[in-house]
Design an enzyme around this catalytic site. Structure first.
Site, PDB file in Angstrom:
ATOM      1  N   CYS A 107       0.928  -1.151   0.025  1.00  7.89           N
ATOM      2  CA  CYS A 107      -0.088   0.029   0.132  1.00  7.89           C
ATOM      3  C   CYS A 107       0.739   1.265   0.144  1.00  7.89           C
ATOM      4  CB  CYS A 107      -1.031  -0.002   1.239  1.00  7.89           C
ATOM      5  SG  CYS A 107      -0.027  -0.149   2.767  1.00  7.89           S
ATOM      6  N   LYS A 108       0.234   2.496   0.040  1.00  5.59           N
ATOM      7  CA  LYS A 108       0.922   3.874  -0.061  1.00  5.59           C
ATOM      8  C   LYS A 108       1.634   3.856   1.428  1.00  5.59           C
ATOM      9  CE  LYS A 108      -1.728   5.836  -3.764  1.00  5.59           C
ATOM     10  NZ  LYS A 108      -2.490   7.143  -3.951  1.00  5.59           N
TER      11      LYS A 108
END
EC number: 3.1.3.78
Length: 257
Positions: A107-108
């Site tokens: 994920c970011k």
């Protein structure tokens, strides 16, 4: 020095009894605890085995994974537990997160929450400092902290996704089927009624202008433009009313304060 006529160079156990001897040392058991010694995270530099092939320990079951021909990959799959193990740093702006079900997610860096895509898990992971389960550290049990938001059942595909809005009656886009639906039925019902009302008013105005100003329209051709605008606005509002009346509705599973 030999005693009782026994040569000191002879074995202590005779050959006739050697088949019944078992080793007294405890067998080697591979450590599977999350606190076991692990290789440096996100690196393809691992200690080669006896044949010179680079290997790395699985971050889930600690089995050896052969890296031959896989050094260009970011993650490799274990053949024992079928879970992914990172061997390189994540792409820029990304980070690895290990779900308590052992699913490796990416994920970011700025993400605060992430949902596990596995159908048998669907866990919502809070990426705050309390529930952070990063691959940079040994996995720790996740604390049962309720996340903000709700799980919504898509009105199109029936899949469940995480909806982070804190208010109902808004539009949501399903990450599975990429279609838009309304969370709750109040918003489409309210807007459908509003567009029907405005559309009928515009049409009545257009009919009134058509019936009441025919002579005036013959002298001033611009009057026909006002008729067309009234009918056009009424038609657009009725089309929007049909859209809101036919939109799919998604309903929340659970709501968290």
């Amino acid at each position: 020095m030999a005693a009782d006529g026994v040569d000191e160079r002879s074995p202590l156990l005779s050959a006739s009894h050697s088949g019944n001897v078992t080793p007294t040392a405890p067998p080697y058991l591979q450590e599977s605890s999350p606190r076991a010694e692990l290789p440096p995270p996100y690196t393809a530099i691992a200690s080669p085995d006896a044949s010179g092939i680079p290997v790395i320990n699985c971050r889930v079951c600690q089995s050896l994974i052969n890296l031959d021909g896989k050094l260009h990959q970011h993650v490799v799959k274990c053949t024992v537990c079928n879970e992914a193990t990172p061997i390189k740093n994540p792409p820029t702006g990304k980070k690895y997160v290990r779900c308590p079900c052992n699913c490796l997610l990416i994920c970011k860096d700025t993400s605060r929450r992430i949902g596990c895509p596995r159908p048998n898990c669907r866990r919502i992971i809070n990426l705050g400092p309390v529930m952070l389960i990063s691959e940079e550290q040994p996995a720790q049990p996740a604390l049962p902290i309720q996340p903000e938001g709700t799980r919504v059942v898509c009105g199109h595909c029936g899949n469940t996704f995480l909806w982070m809005e804190l208010r109902f009656n808004t539009l949501a886009k399903c990450p599975h089927c990429k279609k838009i639906s309304s969370v709750g039925s109040a918003l489409p019902r309210r807007r459908c009624c509003a567009y029907i009302t405005i559309g009928m008013i515009c049409i009545f105005i257009g009919v009134g202008l058509t019936v009441g100003t025919p002579d005036f329209a013959r002298r001033f051709r611009a009057t026909y433009v006002s008729w067309a605008i009234a009918y056009l606005l009424g038609l657009i509002c009725l089309i929007r009313a049909c859209y809101w009346g036919a939109i799919r509705v998604s309903y929340p599973e659970h709501s968290f304060a």
